[in-house]
Design an enzyme around this catalytic site. Sequence first.
Site, PDB file in Angstrom:
ATOM      1  N   ASP A   1     116.031  74.000  37.543  1.00 59.51           N
ATOM      2  CA  ASP A   1     116.138  75.323  36.912  1.00 59.51           C
ATOM      3  C   ASP A   1     115.219  75.519  35.723  1.00 59.51           C
ATOM      4  O   ASP A   1     115.111  76.633  35.216  1.00 59.51           O
ATOM      5  CB  ASP A   1     117.589  75.562  36.464  1.00 59.51           C
TER       6      ASP A   1
ATOM      7  N   HIS B   1     121.371  66.574  34.345  1.00 57.02           N
ATOM      8  CA  HIS B   1     121.941  66.766  35.678  1.00 57.02           C
ATOM      9  C   HIS B   1     123.014  65.726  35.901  1.00 57.02           C
ATOM     10  O   HIS B   1     122.890  64.596  35.416  1.00 57.02           O
ATOM     11  CB  HIS B   1     120.847  66.616  36.742  1.00 57.02           C
TER      12      HIS B   1
HETATM   13  N1  CMC Z   1     121.006  69.407  26.136  1.00 59.40           N
HETATM   14  C1  CMC Z   1     121.514  68.583  25.179  1.00 59.40           C
HETATM   15  N2  CMC Z   1     122.393  67.606  25.434  1.00 59.40           N
HETATM   16  C2  CMC Z   1     122.802  67.448  26.701  1.00 59.40           C
HETATM   17  C3  CMC Z   1     122.324  68.263  27.745  1.00 59.40           C
HETATM   18  C4  CMC Z   1     121.391  69.256  27.434  1.00 59.40           C
HETATM   19  N3  CMC Z   1     120.915  70.073  28.395  1.00 59.40           N
HETATM   20  N4  CMC Z   1     122.890  67.880  28.909  1.00 59.40           N
HETATM   21  C5  CMC Z   1     123.709  66.880  28.614  1.00 59.40           C
HETATM   22  N5  CMC Z   1     123.653  66.594  27.280  1.00 59.40           N
HETATM   23  C6  CMC Z   1     124.373  65.520  26.579  1.00 59.40           C
HETATM   24  C7  CMC Z   1     125.843  65.877  26.390  1.00 59.40           C
HETATM   25  O1  CMC Z   1     126.055  66.507  25.143  1.00 59.40           O
HETATM   26  C8  CMC Z   1     126.499  64.537  26.498  1.00 59.40           C
HETATM   27  O2  CMC Z   1     126.360  63.895  25.248  1.00 59.40           O
HETATM   28  P1  CMC Z   1     127.492  62.861  24.704  1.00 59.40           P
HETATM   29  O3  CMC Z   1     127.552  61.750  25.715  1.00 59.40           O
HETATM   30  O4  CMC Z   1     126.984  62.441  23.373  1.00 59.40           O
HETATM   31  O5  CMC Z   1     128.760  63.671  24.657  1.00 59.40           O
HETATM   32  C9  CMC Z   1     125.656  63.753  27.497  1.00 59.40           C
HETATM   33  O6  CMC Z   1     124.340  64.381  27.448  1.00 59.40           O
HETATM   34  C10 CMC Z   1     126.186  63.824  28.945  1.00 59.40           C
HETATM   35  O7  CMC Z   1     126.405  65.201  29.264  1.00 59.40           O
HETATM   36  P2  CMC Z   1     127.598  65.724  30.188  1.00 59.40           P
HETATM   37  O8  CMC Z   1     127.796  67.175  29.933  1.00 59.40           O
HETATM   38  O9  CMC Z   1     128.784  64.805  30.013  1.00 59.40           O
HETATM   39  O10 CMC Z   1     126.989  65.470  31.635  1.00 59.40           O
HETATM   40  P3  CMC Z   1     127.417  66.186  32.982  1.00 59.40           P
HETATM   41  O11 CMC Z   1     126.942  65.304  34.078  1.00 59.40           O
HETATM   42  O12 CMC Z   1     128.871  66.518  32.967  1.00 59.40           O
HETATM   43  O13 CMC Z   1     126.634  67.575  32.925  1.00 59.40           O
HETATM   44  C11 CMC Z   1     125.005  69.280  33.186  1.00 59.40           C
HETATM   45  C12 CMC Z   1     125.479  67.869  33.617  1.00 59.40           C
HETATM   46  C13 CMC Z   1     123.917  69.747  34.136  1.00 59.40           C
HETATM   47  C14 CMC Z   1     126.193  70.262  33.279  1.00 59.40           C
HETATM   48  C15 CMC Z   1     124.478  69.203  31.733  1.00 59.40           C
HETATM   49  O14 CMC Z   1     123.381  68.313  31.660  1.00 59.40           O
HETATM   50  C16 CMC Z   1     124.065  70.583  31.190  1.00 59.40           C
HETATM   51  O15 CMC Z   1     124.925  71.319  30.672  1.00 59.40           O
HETATM   52  N6  CMC Z   1     122.745  70.959  31.317  1.00 59.40           N
HETATM   53  C17 CMC Z   1     122.305  72.281  30.921  1.00 59.40           C
HETATM   54  C18 CMC Z   1     122.657  73.275  32.035  1.00 59.40           C
HETATM   55  C19 CMC Z   1     121.758  73.123  33.258  1.00 59.40           C
HETATM   56  O16 CMC Z   1     120.554  72.982  33.145  1.00 59.40           O
HETATM   57  N7  CMC Z   1     122.400  73.153  34.446  1.00 59.40           N
HETATM   58  C20 CMC Z   1     121.662  73.084  35.720  1.00 59.40           C
HETATM   59  C21 CMC Z   1     122.070  71.892  36.518  1.00 59.40           C
HETATM   60  S1  CMC Z   1     120.954  71.626  37.898  1.00 59.40           S
HETATM   61  C22 CMC Z   1     121.277  72.924  38.980  1.00 59.40           C
HETATM   62  C23 CMC Z   1     122.143  72.554  40.135  1.00 59.40           C
HETATM   63  O17 CMC Z   1     121.888  71.517  40.811  1.00 59.40           O
HETATM   64  O18 CMC Z   1     123.099  73.339  40.395  1.00 59.40           O
END
Ligand code: CMC
Length: 429
Positions: free
Chosen positions: A364, A307
Amino acid sequence: MMSDNTAKLTLGGADTNYAVRQGTIGPDVIDIRKLYASTGAFTFDPGFMSTAACESSLTYIDGDEGILLHRGYPIGQLAEQSSFMEVSYLLLNGELPSQAELATFTRTISRHTMLHEQLSNFYRGFRRDAHPMAIMCGVVGALSAFYHDSTDISDPHQRMVASHRLIAKMPTIAAMAYKYSIGQPFIYPRNDLSYTANFMRMTFGVPAEDYHLDPAIERAMDRIFILHADHEQNASTSTVRLAGSSGANPFACIAAGIACLWGPAHGGANEAALNMLREIGRPERIPEYIARAKDKNDPFRLMGFGHRVYKNYDPRATVMQQTLREVFDALKINDPVFEVALQLEEMALNDPYFIDKKLFPNVDFYSGVILSAIGFPTDMFTVLFALARTVGWVAQWNEMISDPEQKIGRPRQLYTGPTQRDYVPVSKR
Ligand code: CMC
């Protein structure tokens, strides 16, 4: 550099000072509203990673501690002891209602549940296989054409009537989208039922027989609505605020919020999480998927994990896990997907990759499993999220319009395109 109540910025050898403001809890903010006027420079913050776009007294999140408060009340307490109607009142009005206030509010909402009959014609213009979120965007936007007496946003009374209408009509609109997709007749609301029971009857009831709802399922759905009611300045809420900042009417603003919520990185993740759990299928296959999630060359991510704000267990996921147990018990379901979810969670939480990156289950991770067990098709999941989040959207929109310092939202940019050049006629190119 930051002193007690000011932050000093040195740019091109000149110093400028900015007030540092404190909220009741949470990080301080540096008030840079005069930055451009004082220095000619903008800040650069795509994705708003470090930008507070507004002042708000509705919802507070501490992502490191896994805390979510609505008007100060922890989400766990609200989910356990309150109801969606009460939480709606709290978000809109700032305080928990007295018994009489709650009764009046509930009655007001139930008196607004019907749609103008003409609106049902809108549905018939959609293909039967239209995604219900596409229908929601269209029908909610169209409400402004029907309820002219609640579109004057400068009138607090009209704003409240529009807010009540949106909260009340959303279940009717959502249920009609579902009924249309499966070719069943629309079911009209019944105002003697609770908000949640009425929605369930309009969704799953048919005119040919009585509809009975298990109280455990009613409670679970109500709790799911509470868990989705508001979540601070997320993408769809910020969209509603930005749309509303131009003075657009409330129905159009909420339609914009629905459009934003539809995306898979926001409201669409529970469907993706459920599909992933079903694809894994058996606990023995979990290590393979954990390895894929960790592999930089594989785009796969554990859906329902991680998240932007929570770097700890999402407090909503805790309640979801409990709710899932209750729903499975009530419906006597023994689905291996639950075991897969529990074991996947445990393995990920003990894996250094997920520990180091602070990736925990989010709201989720379990919600798709619950909604599917209750009988909702996957494309209705985001619709349910929109239904519940409507109260947060209207409360945030109301707060913004009432704010005397409110201005139209207008971000700036770092321009990287061509500098000025002369037009060349097409014959000479
Ligand atoms: N599985 C594997 N690796 C992950 C995941 C995951 N679910 N989420 C983040 N990472 C890794 C990512 O690869 C990155 O690694 P590195 O620093 O080595 O490049 C690191 O963790 C940080 O990730 P980010 O994408 O830069 O973080 P963000 O804050 O931009 O993204 C997120 C947050 C929710 C989009 C992401 O965690 C994700 O894609 N999760 C899966 C989708 C999901 O469950 N979304 C629901 C969000 S909650 C609902 C809401 O409130 O709307």
